[in-house]
Design an enzyme around this catalytic site. Structure first.
Site, PDB file in Angstrom:
ATOM      1  N   ASP A 149     -29.814  14.614-101.161  1.00  0.00           N
ATOM      2  CA  ASP A 149     -28.700  15.270-100.478  1.00  0.00           C
ATOM      3  C   ASP A 149     -28.291  14.369 -99.312  1.00  0.00           C
ATOM      4  O   ASP A 149     -28.942  14.353 -98.270  1.00  0.00           O
ATOM      5  CB  ASP A 149     -29.161  16.644 -99.974  1.00  0.00           C
ATOM      6  CG  ASP A 149     -28.068  17.390 -99.221  1.00  0.00           C
ATOM      7  OD1 ASP A 149     -26.953  16.831 -99.083  1.00  0.00           O
ATOM      8  OD2 ASP A 149     -28.329  18.521 -98.761  1.00  0.00           O
ATOM      9  N   HIS A 184     -27.668  24.131-104.235  1.00  0.00           N
ATOM     10  CA  HIS A 184     -27.400  22.831-104.853  1.00  0.00           C
ATOM     11  C   HIS A 184     -27.854  22.877-106.313  1.00  0.00           C
ATOM     12  O   HIS A 184     -28.783  23.611-106.658  1.00  0.00           O
ATOM     13  CB  HIS A 184     -28.170  21.710-104.159  1.00  0.00           C
ATOM     14  CG  HIS A 184     -27.738  21.435-102.747  1.00  0.00           C
ATOM     15  ND1 HIS A 184     -27.043  20.298-102.381  1.00  0.00           N
ATOM     16  CD2 HIS A 184     -27.918  22.138-101.601  1.00  0.00           C
ATOM     17  CE1 HIS A 184     -26.816  20.321-101.087  1.00  0.00           C
ATOM     18  NE2 HIS A 184     -27.333  21.427-100.581  1.00  0.00           N
ATOM     19  N   TYR A 199     -33.175  13.269 -97.498  1.00  0.00           N
ATOM     20  CA  TYR A 199     -32.403  14.420 -97.036  1.00  0.00           C
ATOM     21  C   TYR A 199     -31.761  14.006 -95.714  1.00  0.00           C
ATOM     22  O   TYR A 199     -32.376  14.060 -94.655  1.00  0.00           O
ATOM     23  CB  TYR A 199     -33.309  15.643 -96.866  1.00  0.00           C
ATOM     24  CG  TYR A 199     -32.607  16.870 -96.354  1.00  0.00           C
ATOM     25  CD1 TYR A 199     -31.345  17.218 -96.824  1.00  0.00           C
ATOM     26  CD2 TYR A 199     -33.207  17.693 -95.404  1.00  0.00           C
ATOM     27  CE1 TYR A 199     -30.697  18.354 -96.354  1.00  0.00           C
ATOM     28  CE2 TYR A 199     -32.570  18.835 -94.937  1.00  0.00           C
ATOM     29  CZ  TYR A 199     -31.316  19.155 -95.411  1.00  0.00           C
ATOM     30  OH  TYR A 199     -30.674  20.265 -94.945  1.00  0.00           O
TER      31      TYR A 199
END
Length: 526
Positions: free
Chosen positions: A419, A517, A379
């Site tokens: 991500d 998402h 992340y």
């Protein structure tokens, strides 16, 4: 006289004085006694002043009582509206995502929730609070705790849910203001899910539209479907600067045929869940159903937002049959960031972080080693409001992650997923010009993505498989972006060049809508 108005009394006094003068002049008042006029005037003036003061006090008292009554009514109305608003949010927690930071802070104050930070932190804290309240009140809540096979419902007593939203098609997903286009209309071409005829959608950029969505009965099961009416907005090309060869992403017709049963392969799913506890408690999502549908071998999670004290409980209840799970949580800021890998296959080794203390306090990296490759879930830090972390991101974090991956690659190929908080090219974001200084699409971040990952030999698997496809993985909650397909592609699978040809399929699951998402998938032939 005390019942007369000040104006009437003044007129009366002037008349009395005039009559005294007339009376004196006519001989009715002796000249020697006329000094009494001097006594009468002060007395009358004093009476006039007292009357004026009395009327002023009465007026002030009446105004005060009126204002007090009005204030009481306003306070009662405010309390009623506040209670109704909180009840509406309890019935539909997704409303939190459309509120501003100021509104969220006011709501936390009203509900007595201690929360600070950015919008995601406030939403997460409120949703956690709502989830605890709901589960703690048996039979009295509007949202129920559900099992893997149950269907969630927003309202117990309602057979349908009607949502009316105001959409402005000219809005952009941007942290900074941008100029709105003055173009009146634009034709957008896309393909329907099954028959593939060309569909033309006209968008009036200067007008507002009202859209009503009616979901009969229960809401889309377990967050796996966007609408019960089968709407698939991702199959419509929505882009403010489209190229002639671009087409919208439609996984129903763009994914390759399944591999034969005798072909060894590993299926990996990756997903930014935007708060795991909130996902499971408040959004009615069942990870079990996702696992049953997708039959993945490994699940990589980002932005779990859980604390270390919660890990054991979640590990036991989240997913059956996946006995290997590895979690890292933020210790510098609780309830923030966090990543995890959940696997059927037992890895050879596990590592948390990058090995650099300055980068390892927010729980952003987990690495597992399998027989044929290393798998990383990441992340990547968002550059934030005002791009306050942009310099840290592009000069420290990205180079450190890229170097770490190259070091691992010396012994085995590497797969990075998660991500990555960067829309690499204009095809990866619906409004490139309007977001040129938005976190995730600055020229600095895009250059860093190119320099530290792609130029070092790591392959963007989705873009390799779909060079001219507009497919997004993130849609902001505000402005109903998912329904209008105004998105970003921020989530990736990057693989070492040596195994890029072994990738059978790299895909997005846009119908899984329980987070802002959607999950990504990768099927790797072994």
């Amino acid at each position: 006289m005390y019942l007369m108005s000040p104006k009437s009394l003044r007129t009366f006094l002037q008349y009395v004085v005039k009559q005294l003068v007339v009376y004196r002049c006519s001989g009715g008042l002796p000249r020697t006694n006329y000094s009494s006029r001097k006594l009468v005037l002060p007395i009358l003036n004093m009476m006039s002043e007292r009357t004026r003061i009395t009327y002023s006090r009465r007026a002030v008292s009446r105004n005060s009582e009126i204002k007090k009554d009005e204030q009481t009514v306003i306070e009662k109305e405010d309390d009623t509206e506040s209670t109704l608003e909180i009840e509406r949010i309890r019935g539909d927690p997704s409303m939190l995502q459309s509120m501003t930071v100021k509104e969220l802070k006011e709501l936390t104050r009203r509900m007595g929730v201690a929360a600070r930070g950015n919008k995601k932190d406030l939403v997460s804290a409120l949703m956690e609070s709502l989830g605890e309240e709901v589960i703690g009140k048996e039979g009295a809540s509007t949202i129920e705790q559900i099992g893997p096979s149950e269907v969630p419902s927003k309202r117990k007593s309602a057979s349908s849910v009607v949502v009316e939203q105001k959409l402005e098609t000219s809005e952009v997903i941007s942290a900074t203001p941008s100029k709105r286009s003055r173009t009146k209309q634009k034709s957008i071409k896309g393909t329907t899910p099954e028959e593939n005829p060309v569909t033309t959608v006209k968008i009036n950029k200067t007008s507002h539209k009202k859209e009503t969505v009616v979901a009969n009965g229960a809401i889309a099961k377990a967050g796996l479907g966007l609408n019960v009416d089968g709407a698939e907005p991702w199959t419509v090309l929505v882009h403010k600067k489209p190229q002639a060869e671009w087409i919208p992403y439609n996984p129903k017709v763009m994914r390759p045929p399944p591999l034969s049963k005798d072909t060894r392969a590993l299926k990996i799913l990756s997903w930014n869940v935007n708060g795991l506890k909130a996902l499971v408690k408040n959004r009615g999502f069942s990870v079990h159903e996702l696992a049953q549908r997708e039959d993945f071998d490994v699940l990589c999670l980002q932005e779990t937002k859980i604390q270390e004290k919660d890990v054991d409980v979640i590990k036991e209840s989240l997913l059956e049959g996946y006995t290997n799970s590895f979690w890292t949580c933020s210790v510098s800021k609780l309830g923030y960031s966090g990543t995890a890998i959940i696997s059927r296959v037992k890895p050879l080794s596990i590592k948390y972080g990058l090995g650099v203390p300055d980068h390892d306090t927010e729980g952003r990296i987990v690495t597992v080693e399998f027989d044929d490759f290393y798998l990383l879930t990441a992340y990547v830090p968002n550059s934030g409001d005002g791009l306050k972390r942009l310099t840290y991101r592009v000069t420290e974090w990205d180079p450190c992650l890229g170097n770490y991956m190259k070091e691992l690659e010396k012994s085995k190929p590497v797969i990075l997923t998660g991500d990555l908080n960067c829309a690499h090219q204009e095809i990866d974001i619906h409004d490139p010009a309007g977001n040129s200084r938005s976190a995730g699409f600055t020229k600095e971040e895009r250059k860093s993505f190119e320099t530290n990952f792609l130029s070092k030999g790591f392959v963007d698997t989705f873009r390799k498989q779909h060079p001219d496809v507009v497919g997004y993985s993130y849609w902001g909650y505000r402005h109903n972006c998912r329904k209008t397909n105004r998105g970003w592609r921020l989530d990736y699978f990057l693989v070492s060049e040596s195994i890029a040809e072994r990738v059978h399929d790299s895909y997005i699951l846009p119908d899984v809508s329980a987070s802002d998402h959607s999950p990504l998938g990768l099927i790797l032939k072994l």
